[in-house]
Design an enzyme around this catalytic site. Structure first.
Site, short mmCIF file in Angstrom:
data_model
loop_
_atom_site.label_atom_id
_atom_site.label_comp_id
_atom_site.label_asym_id
_atom_site.label_seq_id
_atom_site.Cartn_x
_atom_site.Cartn_y
_atom_site.Cartn_z
N CYS A 1 -4.47 3.71 6.84
CA CYS A 1 -5.15 3.97 5.57
C CYS A 1 -6.49 3.24 5.57
CB CYS A 1 -4.28 3.51 4.40
SG CYS A 1 -2.79 4.49 4.19
N CYS B 1 0.11 2.42 8.92
CA CYS B 1 -0.51 3.56 9.61
C CYS B 1 -1.98 3.25 9.83
CB CYS B 1 -0.28 4.85 8.84
SG CYS B 1 -0.72 4.76 7.10
#
Length: 206
Positions: A119, A117
């Protein structure tokens, strides 16, 4: 690559979360609950104060204080807290150091990504750049890191080992760049001014 790294990064469909956030912002502004100036101020704080300048303080301290450097590499979360830096997305922080050539040891250059994603250690790096969240960066930097770094303008010697660190919800990374040559006469604040967000991600030298 830079914030305008090629055509593939110029046009990016916004995620459903970004679209919902934009719609919510528009509703709040229209209802008079919050102003666009207030939103811009919050973003500016994350970009310029809460973000990269905080990480730069850590890097500069590590450059001038060998004991702090070791504590940073041993436990970056605790080292950040020493300087009053803490917060969500900054827990379980790990620092990885770029190194120069040594006897029979190749130089090491580190770069961070989040392949799943986006992070990212907000408290020390601020708001993640658009390209960090883009699928091309997230996939390519793992497969062909040298090519990606070259697109950012960072050309590494062939004998430099490139290590790619994949951030996650459990751990986030900060690159400790090498101190630039010719900076022996600079104090800690002046050194911190040399440190960039991209250097702490690993797509720039400093």
């Amino acid at each position: 690559m830079s914030d305008d790294h090629g055509a593939e990064h110029h046009v990016r469909e916004r995620s459903s979360a970004e679209l919902r956030a934009a719609a919510l912002e528009a509703e709040l502004v229209e209802a008079g609950i919050i102003s666009t100036d207030a939103i811009d101020a919050v973003v500016e704080v994350f970009q310029d104060e809460v973000g990269p300048r905080q990480g730069a303080r850590m890097v500069a301290r590590a450059w001038v204080d060998p004991d702090y450097r070791q504590r940073l590499l041993d436990d970056a979360t605790a080292a950040a807290e020493e300087l009053g830096i803490a917060g969500m997305e900054g827990q379980h922080l790990v620092a990885v150091a770029n190194t120069g050539p040594a006897a029979d040891v190749a130089p090491v250059h580190n770069v961070i990504v989040c392949t799943l994603c986006s992070c990212y250690p907000w408290p020390v790096l601020g708001v993640p750049p658009v390209w960090y969240k883009s699928p091309p960066y997230r996939s390519r930097v793992v497969r062909e890191p040298r090519a990606v770094l070259a697109e950012f303008g960072l050309q590494l010697d062939e004998d430099t080992e490139v290590r790619v660190w994949d951030s996650s919800a459990e751990v986030r990374y900060l690159v400790l760049p090498r101190r630039p040559q010719g900076t022996d006469d600079l104090d800690e604040a002046e050194l911190a001014a040399l440190v960039t967000r991209d250097g702490m991600i690993g797509v720039a030298a400093t």
